[in-house]
Write a protein that holds these residues in place. Structure first.
Motif, PDB file in Angstrom:
ATOM      1  N   SER A  42       0.840  -1.195   0.000  1.00  0.00           N
ATOM      2  CA  SER A  42       0.000   0.000   0.000  1.00  0.00           C
ATOM      3  C   SER A  42       0.874   1.244   0.000  1.00  0.00           C
ATOM      4  CB  SER A  42      -0.910   0.019   1.238  1.00  0.00           C
ATOM      5  OG  SER A  42      -0.146   0.234   2.420  1.00  0.00           O
ATOM      6  N   ALA A  43       0.280   2.378  -0.368  1.00  0.00           N
ATOM      7  CA  ALA A  43       1.032   3.630  -0.372  1.00  0.00           C
ATOM      8  C   ALA A  43       1.502   3.991   1.037  1.00  0.00           C
ATOM      9  CB  ALA A  43       0.159   4.753  -0.945  1.00  0.00           C
ATOM     10  N   GLU A  44       0.676   3.714   2.066  1.00  0.00           N
ATOM     11  CA  GLU A  44       1.066   4.029   3.436  1.00  0.00           C
ATOM     12  C   GLU A  44       2.255   3.178   3.882  1.00  0.00           C
ATOM     13  OE1 GLU A  44      -2.112   3.863   6.182  1.00  0.00           O
ATOM     14  OE2 GLU A  44      -3.184   5.579   5.341  1.00  0.00           O
ATOM     15  N   GLU A  45       2.234   1.881   3.577  1.00  0.00           N
ATOM     16  CA  GLU A  45       3.360   1.017   3.936  1.00  0.00           C
ATOM     17  C   GLU A  45       4.630   1.476   3.239  1.00  0.00           C
ATOM     18  OE1 GLU A  45       1.557  -3.418   4.685  1.00  0.00           O
ATOM     19  OE2 GLU A  45       1.556  -2.668   2.629  1.00  0.00           O
ATOM     20  N   PHE A  46       4.507   1.771   1.957  1.00  0.00           N
ATOM     21  CA  PHE A  46       5.667   2.201   1.182  1.00  0.00           C
ATOM     22  C   PHE A  46       6.215   3.522   1.719  1.00  0.00           C
ATOM     23  CE2 PHE A  46       7.757   3.818  -2.734  1.00  0.00           C
ATOM     24  CZ  PHE A  46       8.623   2.764  -2.924  1.00  0.00           C
ATOM     25  N   HIS A  47       5.326   4.427   2.101  1.00  0.00           N
ATOM     26  CA  HIS A  47       5.743   5.705   2.679  1.00  0.00           C
ATOM     27  C   HIS A  47       6.527   5.471   3.966  1.00  0.00           C
ATOM     28  CE1 HIS A  47       5.291   9.267   5.233  1.00  0.00           C
ATOM     29  NE2 HIS A  47       5.274   9.968   4.119  1.00  0.00           N
ATOM     30  N   ASP A  48       6.027   4.605   4.850  1.00  0.00           N
ATOM     31  CA  ASP A  48       6.714   4.344   6.109  1.00  0.00           C
ATOM     32  C   ASP A  48       8.104   3.770   5.882  1.00  0.00           C
ATOM     33  OD1 ASP A  48       4.638   5.237   7.737  1.00  0.00           O
ATOM     34  OD2 ASP A  48       3.648   3.294   7.727  1.00  0.00           O
ATOM     35  N   VAL A  49       8.236   2.893   4.904  1.00  0.00           N
ATOM     36  CA  VAL A  49       9.539   2.309   4.589  1.00  0.00           C
ATOM     37  C   VAL A  49      10.502   3.390   4.105  1.00  0.00           C
ATOM     38  CG1 VAL A  49      10.737   0.799   2.943  1.00  0.00           C
ATOM     39  CG2 VAL A  49       8.712  -0.029   4.154  1.00  0.00           C
ATOM     40  N   ALA A  50      10.023   4.277   3.221  1.00  0.00           N
ATOM     41  CA  ALA A  50      10.883   5.334   2.687  1.00  0.00           C
ATOM     42  C   ALA A  50      11.330   6.299   3.781  1.00  0.00           C
ATOM     43  CB  ALA A  50      10.152   6.090   1.578  1.00  0.00           C
ATOM     44  N   VAL A  51      10.411   6.683   4.664  1.00  0.00           N
ATOM     45  CA  VAL A  51      10.756   7.614   5.738  1.00  0.00           C
ATOM     46  C   VAL A  51      11.743   6.968   6.707  1.00  0.00           C
ATOM     47  CG1 VAL A  51       9.842   8.877   7.725  1.00  0.00           C
ATOM     48  CG2 VAL A  51       8.614   8.919   5.559  1.00  0.00           C
ATOM     49  N   ALA A  52      11.528   5.684   7.016  1.00  0.00           N
ATOM     50  CA  ALA A  52      12.452   4.980   7.908  1.00  0.00           C
ATOM     51  C   ALA A  52      13.855   4.954   7.318  1.00  0.00           C
ATOM     52  CB  ALA A  52      11.951   3.555   8.154  1.00  0.00           C
ATOM     53  N   SER A  85       2.897   2.662  11.826  1.00  0.00           N
ATOM     54  CA  SER A  85       1.976   3.757  12.068  1.00  0.00           C
ATOM     55  C   SER A  85       2.709   5.060  11.829  1.00  0.00           C
ATOM     56  CB  SER A  85       1.448   3.734  13.500  1.00  0.00           C
ATOM     57  OG  SER A  85       0.691   4.886  13.767  1.00  0.00           O
ATOM     58  N   ARG A  86       2.321   5.789  10.797  1.00  0.00           N
ATOM     59  CA  ARG A  86       3.022   7.013  10.448  1.00  0.00           C
ATOM     60  C   ARG A  86       2.931   8.032  11.573  1.00  0.00           C
ATOM     61  NH1 ARG A  86       0.875   9.130   5.115  1.00  0.00           N
ATOM     62  NH2 ARG A  86       1.411   6.992   4.628  1.00  0.00           N
ATOM     63  N   SER A  87       1.801   8.064  12.290  1.00  0.00           N
ATOM     64  CA  SER A  87       1.640   9.059  13.330  1.00  0.00           C
ATOM     65  C   SER A  87       2.408   8.705  14.587  1.00  0.00           C
ATOM     66  CB  SER A  87       0.151   9.220  13.667  1.00  0.00           C
ATOM     67  OG  SER A  87      -0.379   7.990  14.118  1.00  0.00           O
ATOM     68  N   SER A  88       2.696   7.401  14.841  1.00  0.00           N
ATOM     69  CA  SER A  88       3.337   7.012  16.072  1.00  0.00           C
ATOM     70  C   SER A  88       4.844   6.952  15.976  1.00  0.00           C
ATOM     71  CB  SER A  88       2.817   5.636  16.520  1.00  0.00           C
ATOM     72  OG  SER A  88       3.165   4.646  15.574  1.00  0.00           O
ATOM     73  N   VAL A  89       5.419   6.956  14.766  1.00  0.00           N
ATOM     74  CA  VAL A  89       6.868   6.903  14.622  1.00  0.00           C
ATOM     75  C   VAL A  89       7.449   8.282  14.902  1.00  0.00           C
ATOM     76  CG1 VAL A  89       8.761   6.507  13.025  1.00  0.00           C
ATOM     77  CG2 VAL A  89       6.748   5.036  12.955  1.00  0.00           C
ATOM     78  N   PRO A  90       8.417   8.387  15.828  1.00  0.00           N
ATOM     79  CA  PRO A  90       8.983   9.707  16.124  1.00  0.00           C
ATOM     80  C   PRO A  90       9.590  10.343  14.879  1.00  0.00           C
ATOM     81  CG  PRO A  90       9.670   8.064  17.760  1.00  0.00           C
ATOM     82  CD  PRO A  90       8.988   7.325  16.653  1.00  0.00           C
ATOM     83  N   SER A  91       9.418  11.645  14.746  1.00  0.00           N
ATOM     84  CA  SER A  91       9.954  12.361  13.596  1.00  0.00           C
ATOM     85  C   SER A  91      11.327  12.918  13.927  1.00  0.00           C
ATOM     86  CB  SER A  91       9.032  13.521  13.201  1.00  0.00           C
ATOM     87  OG  SER A  91       7.772  13.024  12.818  1.00  0.00           O
ATOM     88  N   PRO A  92      12.303  12.832  12.992  1.00  0.00           N
ATOM     89  CA  PRO A  92      13.627  13.405  13.243  1.00  0.00           C
ATOM     90  C   PRO A  92      13.568  14.923  13.249  1.00  0.00           C
ATOM     91  CG  PRO A  92      13.464  12.663  10.973  1.00  0.00           C
ATOM     92  CD  PRO A  92      12.200  12.211  11.663  1.00  0.00           C
ATOM     93  N   ASP A  93      14.512  15.523  13.939  1.00  0.00           N
ATOM     94  CA  ASP A  93      14.608  16.976  13.978  1.00  0.00           C
ATOM     95  C   ASP A  93      15.222  17.454  12.681  1.00  0.00           C
ATOM     96  OD1 ASP A  93      14.970  19.604  14.498  1.00  0.00           O
ATOM     97  OD2 ASP A  93      16.521  19.334  16.024  1.00  0.00           O
ATOM     98  N   ARG A  94      14.452  18.180  11.873  1.00  0.00           N
ATOM     99  CA  ARG A  94      14.913  18.583  10.555  1.00  0.00           C
ATOM    100  C   ARG A  94      15.409  20.031  10.541  1.00  0.00           C
ATOM    101  NH1 ARG A  94      12.399  14.795   6.889  1.00  0.00           N
ATOM    102  NH2 ARG A  94      13.067  16.076   5.168  1.00  0.00           N
ATOM    103  N   ALA A  95      15.342  20.715  11.692  1.00  0.00           N
ATOM    104  CA  ALA A  95      15.645  22.143  11.675  1.00  0.00           C
ATOM    105  C   ALA A  95      17.059  22.427  11.199  1.00  0.00           C
ATOM    106  CB  ALA A  95      15.454  22.725  13.085  1.00  0.00           C
TER     107      ALA A  95
END
Length: 315
Positions: A42-52, A85-95
């Motif tokens: 799915s697009a959501e699964e693929f997105h999570d893999v790419a972000v990871a 879960s895209r919402s539960s995975v911590p986001s890296p600091d991009r600043a």
């Protein structure tokens, strides 16, 4: 379906926290193939893999991410019960990376007199490769050839003069043909780090435009054959290590770069990786900078990826 709150990027790729850089890359390639929508994912699964992968492949972002996880590596081993879960995975600091795309280009893998680069330096150092396709090429593709030819010339000039000067590591490849039974092709590809943008072009007569993710309509009628949907899937298959997105740019005369306006239905998910973005020239420049500049190490020229991409360029 609810997902557990402890899903980590390591779990998304099926890795332990002490995984090596090579193990991260190998795991990403496997996961990208299995989660791609064309392979039953799915697009959501693929997105999570790419972000990871974007986080764990960058040493500094991985360090910050691990710091945010806390605890010991053993406490974060992947579990079979976990679900992404895209919402539960911590986001890296991009600043710290807001202007990273403006840094001088860095080449990977590095080279020296004792270890030559994987492609010639004249190719590695050039920001522009290939040429915009000629009218004779479009005759083989069917109707709309003039519109696409003129549109691609304008897009090539737009990227060369308005985008590349502020993005030293970006590499533009024009006139892509994949030379296989799929018959797919693309006007342009722009590479920065492990992010790859596929761009096609059309001239846009006056009127209203609407894109629903499958068909482009002009004043309510289908506006030509939008082939970029097949092209972006083919590029993702050929470059599974890259995060690939696609744009169709509509050129409206020589006036306002933010014309024409393209409407999207409210239900269309523009963030899905399998979607194609339709934009005017001004919006294209803004969205390309956000996409390519927002990746890990956008100042890096990945020489093996560039070398493979050049194999498909029109000479």
């Amino acid at each position: 379906m609810a997902t557990p709150p402890d899903r980590t990027y390591y779990a998304v790729l099926g890795l332990s926290r002490n995984a090596t850089a090579k193990q991260v890359k190998d795991a990403y390639r496997r996961a990208a193939r299995s989660t791609h929508p064309d392979a039953g994912g799915s697009a959501e699964e693929f997105h999570d893999v790419a972000v990871a992968y974007e986080t764990l492949s960058d040493p500094e972002r991985r360090r910050r991410y691990d710091h945010g996880l806390g605890g010991s590596p053993a406490a974060h081993e992947p579990t079979a019960a976990s679900s992404p879960s895209r919402s539960s995975v911590p986001s890296p600091d991009r600043a710290a990376d807001d202007e990273a795309f403006q840094r001088p280009a860095v080449y990977e893998p590095p080279f020296s007199p004792a270890q030559p680069p994987v492609i010639p330096l004249t190719l590695a150092g050039s920001q522009i490769h290939g040429t915009a396709r000629q009218p004779g090429f479009f005759k083989r593709l069917g109707s709309g050839s003039g519109s696409r030819f003129d549109g691609e010339r304008r897009t090539a000039a737009l990227l060369e003069h308005r985008f590349l000067p502020g993005f030293p590591a970006a590499r533009l490849v024009n006139g892509l043909r994949f030379g296989d039974d799929t018959g797919t092709e693309a006007g342009h590809a722009v590479l920065a780090g492990y992010r790859l943008a596929v761009v096609d072009s059309m001239l846009a007569p006056p009127g209203n435009y609407r894109w629903d993710g499958r068909a482009l309509r002009h004043n309510g009628r289908i506006a030509g054959d939008v082939r970029i949907t097949e092209s972006v899937r083919r590029v993702q298959d050929l470059f599974p290590e890259c995060n690939v997105q696609a744009w169709l740019v509509l050129h409206r005369g020589e006036g306002n770069p933010f014309e024409p306006i393209v409407d999207y239905p409210p239900t269309l998910d523009k963030s899905a990786l399998t979607s194609v973005h339709v934009a005017n020239p001004g919006t294209l420049l803004r969205e390309l900078k956000k996409f390519l500049g927002g990746g890990p190490q956008p100042y890096v020229v990945q020489l093996p990826v560039l070398g493979r991409l050049l194999q498909y360029a029109e000479r």
